[in-house]
Design an enzyme around this catalytic site. Structure first.
Site, PDB file in Angstrom:
ATOM      1  N   HIS A   1     -10.287  29.592 -14.386  1.00  0.00           N
ATOM      2  CA  HIS A   1     -10.746  28.303 -13.928  1.00  0.00           C
ATOM      3  C   HIS A   1     -12.010  28.274 -13.383  1.00  0.00           C
ATOM      4  O   HIS A   1     -12.689  27.137 -13.595  1.00  0.00           O
ATOM      5  CB  HIS A   1      -9.718  27.858 -12.858  1.00  0.00           C
ATOM      6  CG  HIS A   1      -8.062  27.592 -13.162  1.00  0.00           C
ATOM      7  ND1 HIS A   1      -7.770  26.973 -14.160  1.00  0.00           N
ATOM      8  CD2 HIS A   1      -6.915  28.066 -12.709  1.00  0.00           C
ATOM      9  CE1 HIS A   1      -6.474  27.038 -14.415  1.00  0.00           C
ATOM     10  NE2 HIS A   1      -5.893  27.897 -13.498  1.00  0.00           N
TER      11      HIS A   1
ATOM     12  N   ASP B   1      -0.384  24.372 -15.047  1.00  0.00           N
ATOM     13  CA  ASP B   1      -1.621  23.874 -15.628  1.00  0.00           C
ATOM     14  C   ASP B   1      -1.448  23.064 -16.764  1.00  0.00           C
ATOM     15  O   ASP B   1      -1.882  22.088 -17.218  1.00  0.00           O
ATOM     16  CB  ASP B   1      -2.590  25.167 -15.824  1.00  0.00           C
ATOM     17  CG  ASP B   1      -2.932  26.001 -14.794  1.00  0.00           C
ATOM     18  OD1 ASP B   1      -2.975  25.437 -13.654  1.00  0.00           O
ATOM     19  OD2 ASP B   1      -3.104  27.348 -15.161  1.00  0.00           O
TER      20      ASP B   1
ATOM     21  N   HIS C   1      -6.998  34.801 -13.847  1.00  0.00           N
ATOM     22  CA  HIS C   1      -6.564  33.644 -14.109  1.00  0.00           C
ATOM     23  C   HIS C   1      -7.314  32.544 -13.244  1.00  0.00           C
ATOM     24  O   HIS C   1      -7.780  31.785 -13.970  1.00  0.00           O
ATOM     25  CB  HIS C   1      -5.054  33.523 -13.756  1.00  0.00           C
ATOM     26  CG  HIS C   1      -4.635  32.144 -13.974  1.00  0.00           C
ATOM     27  ND1 HIS C   1      -3.582  31.861 -15.045  1.00  0.00           N
ATOM     28  CD2 HIS C   1      -4.643  30.856 -13.475  1.00  0.00           C
ATOM     29  CE1 HIS C   1      -3.108  30.425 -15.022  1.00  0.00           C
ATOM     30  NE2 HIS C   1      -3.673  29.933 -13.796  1.00  0.00           N
ATOM     31  N   GLU C   2      -7.060  32.887 -11.994  1.00  0.00           N
ATOM     32  CA  GLU C   2      -8.237  32.007 -11.341  1.00  0.00           C
ATOM     33  C   GLU C   2      -9.618  31.814 -11.516  1.00  0.00           C
ATOM     34  O   GLU C   2     -10.293  30.872 -11.409  1.00  0.00           O
ATOM     35  CB  GLU C   2      -8.109  32.251  -9.892  1.00  0.00           C
ATOM     36  CG  GLU C   2      -6.459  32.187  -9.237  1.00  0.00           C
ATOM     37  CD  GLU C   2      -6.060  30.957  -9.422  1.00  0.00           C
ATOM     38  OE1 GLU C   2      -6.700  29.768  -9.437  1.00  0.00           O
ATOM     39  OE2 GLU C   2      -4.464  30.808  -9.729  1.00  0.00           O
TER      40      GLU C   2
ATOM     41  N   GLY D   1       1.782   5.816   4.559  1.00  0.00           N
ATOM     42  CA  GLY D   1       0.823   6.287   5.342  1.00  0.00           C
ATOM     43  C   GLY D   1      -0.618   5.750   5.597  1.00  0.00           C
ATOM     44  O   GLY D   1      -1.372   6.266   6.183  1.00  0.00           O
TER      45      GLY D   1
ATOM     46  N   GLY E   1      -1.297   2.757   6.778  1.00  0.00           N
ATOM     47  CA  GLY E   1      -1.434   2.113   7.937  1.00  0.00           C
ATOM     48  C   GLY E   1      -1.084   0.668   7.981  1.00  0.00           C
ATOM     49  O   GLY E   1      -1.479  -0.116   8.865  1.00  0.00           O
ATOM     50  N   LYS E   2       0.192   0.512   7.332  1.00  0.00           N
ATOM     51  CA  LYS E   2       0.881  -0.918   7.188  1.00  0.00           C
ATOM     52  C   LYS E   2       1.435  -1.207   8.663  1.00  0.00           C
ATOM     53  O   LYS E   2       1.301  -2.243   9.211  1.00  0.00           O
ATOM     54  CB  LYS E   2       1.742  -1.002   5.920  1.00  0.00           C
ATOM     55  CG  LYS E   2       1.263  -0.613   4.832  1.00  0.00           C
ATOM     56  CD  LYS E   2       1.960  -1.089   3.460  1.00  0.00           C
ATOM     57  CE  LYS E   2       3.094   0.033   3.445  1.00  0.00           C
ATOM     58  NZ  LYS E   2       2.544   1.713   3.358  1.00  0.00           N
ATOM     59  N   THR E   3       2.205  -0.349   8.888  1.00  0.00           N
ATOM     60  CA  THR E   3       2.936  -0.425  10.340  1.00  0.00           C
ATOM     61  C   THR E   3       1.982  -0.545  11.236  1.00  0.00           C
ATOM     62  O   THR E   3       2.005  -1.420  12.218  1.00  0.00           O
ATOM     63  CB  THR E   3       3.832   0.908  10.660  1.00  0.00           C
ATOM     64  OG1 THR E   3       4.493   1.190   9.418  1.00  0.00           O
ATOM     65  CG2 THR E   3       4.877   0.553  11.575  1.00  0.00           C
TER      66      THR E   3
ATOM     67  N   GLY F   1       0.870  -1.339  -0.063  1.00  0.00           N
ATOM     68  CA  GLY F   1       0.065   0.142   0.029  1.00  0.00           C
ATOM     69  C   GLY F   1       0.943   1.315  -0.085  1.00  0.00           C
ATOM     70  O   GLY F   1       2.035   1.308   0.512  1.00  0.00           O
TER      71      GLY F   1
HETATM   72  P1  ADP Z   1       2.531   2.877   6.514  1.00  0.00           P
HETATM   73  O1  ADP Z   1       3.201   2.011   7.403  1.00  0.00           O
HETATM   74  O2  ADP Z   1       1.477   2.280   5.670  1.00  0.00           O
HETATM   75  O3  ADP Z   1       3.393   4.129   5.854  1.00  0.00           O
HETATM   76  P2  ADP Z   1       1.924   3.958   9.201  1.00  0.00           P
HETATM   77  O4  ADP Z   1       0.957   2.622   9.698  1.00  0.00           O
HETATM   78  O5  ADP Z   1       3.191   4.248   9.665  1.00  0.00           O
HETATM   79  O6  ADP Z   1       1.811   3.944   7.491  1.00  0.00           O
HETATM   80  O7  ADP Z   1       0.870   5.172   9.419  1.00  0.00           O
HETATM   81  C1  ADP Z   1       1.231   6.394   9.962  1.00  0.00           C
HETATM   82  C2  ADP Z   1       0.245   6.827  11.228  1.00  0.00           C
HETATM   83  O8  ADP Z   1      -1.202   7.248  10.671  1.00  0.00           O
HETATM   84  C3  ADP Z   1      -0.421   5.826  12.026  1.00  0.00           C
HETATM   85  O9  ADP Z   1       0.699   5.660  13.235  1.00  0.00           O
HETATM   86  C4  ADP Z   1      -1.763   5.954  12.424  1.00  0.00           C
HETATM   87  O10 ADP Z   1      -1.573   6.991  13.434  1.00  0.00           O
HETATM   88  C5  ADP Z   1      -2.182   6.692  11.254  1.00  0.00           C
HETATM   89  N1  ADP Z   1      -2.841   5.960  10.475  1.00  0.00           N
HETATM   90  C6  ADP Z   1      -2.627   5.561   9.228  1.00  0.00           C
HETATM   91  N2  ADP Z   1      -3.722   4.621   8.762  1.00  0.00           N
HETATM   92  C7  ADP Z   1      -4.515   4.501   9.833  1.00  0.00           C
HETATM   93  C8  ADP Z   1      -5.701   3.812   9.860  1.00  0.00           C
HETATM   94  N3  ADP Z   1      -6.144   3.161   8.779  1.00  0.00           N
HETATM   95  N4  ADP Z   1      -6.722   3.770  10.930  1.00  0.00           N
HETATM   96  C9  ADP Z   1      -6.118   4.648  11.893  1.00  0.00           C
HETATM   97  N5  ADP Z   1      -5.102   5.398  11.848  1.00  0.00           N
HETATM   98  C10 ADP Z   1      -4.179   5.116  10.823  1.00  0.00           C
HETATM   99 ZN    ZN Z   2      -3.919  27.882 -13.354  1.00  0.00          ZN
END
Ligand code: ADP
Ligand code: ZN
Length: 667
Positions: A478, A550, A474-475, A255, A257-259, A252
């Site tokens: 859009h 853009d 410009h904005e 961030g 949530g793998k760890t 995945g």
């Molecule tokens: P990854 O290992 O995928 O890069 P992490 O597990 O380190 O991501 O996620 C970082 C932090 O984000 C976690 O410690 C947690 O606090 C938050 N987080 C990420 N995914 C979730 C989730 N599904 N539910 C709750 N908190 C999450």
């Molecule tokens: Zn623009």
């Protein structure tokens, strides 16, 4: 600029990638050596004990008062000790050298700052004082041939040999490091260079992480429930001769949530958790990585059942024989080989399960994925709207919320956010509320935090009135197209406050999470992206550099339409883009030769140009037709700097963009 709604790849681009820092394993040693040196020096030479240099007359005077206990003479220098500490120069000396005459001013400047010490130094005058010796004996001064201060011998030693000792110590250290590869395994090196440095989390503590802390990634979670079961009662599974799972690969984006999941598995099962990032295995010296792997598994075996978590396994698990840079090659290979050996080595009865995380599953060596190794794969997706709401709920548990907070709306406003992003959002909002001295976090705090995260902090930048007007056009270009083109994402906010890299921002976001993008929607996006430049052309008839971003985005999108999604009749439904890595966001670029002929390449370019040009023309046509709405929005922007969705509709007098027709075509 118009860059805030997610670009319609098959998946959204990753938001915040976290760069890994370079290994910082060396500086603790430098700090350590410096510290030892400092302590040693300050022990041998306490700063207060440095000799005070007194004039010869003062020395004689003190000796006459029986206040000198011992002296040591070296040539014309006398070093010695007073019985009672003496301050020199005395306040009277300083006063005497008073400020009245020019002469005394010079004298005064020559006086050193007053110091008190029982250790002194003085110079014998050249006209040698013949009476000195009997005088000293008479006053009980011990005359010695040995330096009074023993430490100075130490100092000589240290100054003489210190550098050599340091160099030798360094060589010994290097040698020990190298020895770690020689099969010394976990004991490698007195300083533990071959140790794994794994972080261990024990899960008996009160703040252990469980599935309760994980939200929004239910599929991945349910696949891991079995692993928890196994760790709790390994016997139940192996009773009938089946072998337990050994390795699970969590796939995945950063961030997601793998760890966290791995920790939760350990927490649910109540087993210790050993965590290490694969990048930490790899050292400059060949063999250290393998030694660390051995040590990591040894530690885990000692406290089995246990979980080993290897983050970013792609750092060492890259397919061998592929393109690899520099000399890290064989080290990587050895480390990988050691992991495989360790995994083959345990029977599955020990109750050790290896969880590894990656966001690039397709670069992994096939050997890692074989049965008996990482044969289970669990995909951890970015959360959908419901998932995002659940994750925010987990993170606001300890945050006092005002009743006006609408978490569902927040979840809707954050497509493409990972769990880590959402956690960060909650944190930013809480900080903002604290800074505003509120007792609870309000919905507005969340929205402002979101704006800061997505668009970057405001940048104080003074713009002339002409620039401001041009940016406003410009904005508005859009934004007005976001109202006019069927299927365009709703425009939530337009601002001409410079933020981050952008001079202005049009904030559009889809009503719902999208997984499948209709062609008309993509065209609407391109038309909107080109709207900034189109407005400038319609109003001023000239061009600026402001549309670079853009143009880049629009080109990328058009190219994808042609090469990935079969949306050009001239090219047809042929896959012409490099293989796409859904966990890295955008396409990964051509590796080696392009998979098509030069003719096809020309055709692709022509088709991309055609799409862009058509959209550009359409943008200009629409803006000319609705010039009044454009001018009205510009006026509102120049007055208010930031206008909300409601204010945009009011100023332009236009309704929101019509939805796309999606009924089946018959006939
Ligand atoms: P990854 O290992 O995928 O890069 P992490 O597990 O380190 O991501 O996620 C970082 C932090 O984000 C976690 O410690 C947690 O606090 C938050 N987080 C990420 N995914 C979730 C989730 N599904 N539910 C709750 N908190 C999450
Ligand atoms: Zn623009």
């Amino acid at each position: 600029m118009n860059g805030t709604s997610p670009s319609p790849g098959t998946k959204l681009p990753p938001k915040l990638t976290r760069p890994t820092l370079p290994p910082r394993k060396y500086w603790p040693w430098f700090v350590f050596i410096l510290l030892v040196n400092y302590l040693l020096m300050s022990y041998l030479f306490p700063p207060g004990d440095a000799p005070v240099t007194v004039p010869y007359t003062v020395f004689r005077e003190e000796a006459g008062k029986n206040n000198v206990s011992a002296i040591y003479s070296r040539g014309t220098t006398i070093e010695g000790r007073f019985r009672a500490p003496v301050t020199w120069p005395t306040p009277e000396d300083i006063k005497q050298a008073g400020p009245t005459s020019a002469r005394s001013a010079i004298d005064r400047r020559l006086l050193p700052p007053a110091r008190t010490s029982s250790h002194f130094e003085t110079e014998l005058p050249t006209f040698f004082d013949r009476d000195l010796e009997p005088f000293l004996i008479q006053h009980n001064v011990e005359i010695s041939a040995v330096p009074i201060q023993q430490a100075s011998a130490w100092a000589t030693l240290l100054y003489g040999f210190g550098p050599a000792v340091l160099i030798i110590a360094f060589y010994v250290w290097m040698y020990r490091r190298a020895a770690a590869q020689g099969g010394m395994g976990g004991m490698g090196g007195v300083f533990g260079i071959g140790r794994s440095k794994a972080r261990r989390y024990d899960t008996e503590t009160a703040d252990r992480i469980t599935f309760n802390d994980v939200a929004g990634i239910d599929e991945a979670e349910s696949e891991l429930v079995e692993i928890v079961d196994f760790l709790k009662a390994p016997g139940k599974y192996t009773r009938l001769g089946g072998s337990a799972p050994k390795g699970v690969l969590l796939i995945g984006s950063p961030g997601t949530g793998k760890t966290l999941l791995a920790k939760a598995v350990a927490g649910e099962a109540g087993v210790p958790f050993f965590s290490m990032s694969a990048a930490e295995f790899v050292e400059m010296i060949v063999g250290v990585g393998a030694a660390r792997v051995r040590d990591l598994f040894k530690q885990a075996r000692e406290s089995a059942p246990a979980i080993i978590f290897i983050d970013e396994i792609d750092a060492i698990g890259r397919a061998r024989g592929g393109m690899m840079m520099g000399g890290g090659h064989s080290e990587q290979e050895q480390t990988l080989q050691q992991i495989l050996t360790e995994m083959d080595g345990f029977s599955g009865r020990e109750g050790i399960i290896v969880l590894a995380a990656t966001n690039q599953p397709d670069v992994l060596d096939r050997a890692l994925l074989r049965p008996g190794r990482f044969d289970r794969r669990v995909v951890v997706n970015l959360p959908d709207k419901v998932g995002r709401e659940a994750i925010v709920r987990v993170h606001v548990r300890k945050v006092p919320l005002d009743p006006d907070v609408n978490l569902e709306e927040l979840a809707q406003a954050t497509p493409g956010f990972s769990g880590a992003d959402l956690k960060n959002l909650v944190n930013e909002a809480a900080l903002l509320a604290a800074r505003r001295s509120e007792d609870a976090v309000h919905h507005k705090d969340f929205l402002d935090a979101l704006e800061k995260i997505v668009l970057g902090p405001e940048r104080p930048l003074l713009l002339g009135p002409e620039d401001r007007e041009r940016i406003a056009y410009h904005e508005s270009g859009h934004a007005v197209l976001g109202l006019l083109v069927p299927g365009a994402d709703p425009v939530h906010r337009v601002s001409i406050v410079p933020r981050g890299q952008a001079l202005g921002v049009t904030y559009q976001r889809p009503q719902t999470d999208r997984y499948n993008y209709p062609e008309a929607y993509l065209r609407a996006r391109i038309i909107g992206m080109l709207g900034g430049r189109a407005a400038e052309e319609v109003v001023y008839g000239t061009r600026t550099t402001g549309a670079e971003n853009d143009i880049e985005q629009a080109t990328q999108l058009a190219r994808n339409m042609v090469t990935r999604w079969g949306m050009s009749d001239a090219v047809g439904m042929v896959q012409l883009a490099p293989a796409h890595n859904p966990y890295l966001g955008g396409p990964s670029g051509y590796m080696g030769e392009k998979p098509f002929s030069e003719q096809t390449g020309n055709l692709i370019d022509a088709e991309v140009q055609r799409i862009i040009n058509e959209c550009h023309e359409e943008a200009k046509r629409l803006l000319r037709e609705h010039r009044a709405a454009l001018d009205a929005l510009v006026a509102a922007l120049l007055k208010q700097e930031t206008v909300s969705e409601q204010e945009i509709l009011q100023a332009t007098g236009l309704p929101s963009a019509p939805l796309l027709e999606g009924r089946p075509v018959r006939g």
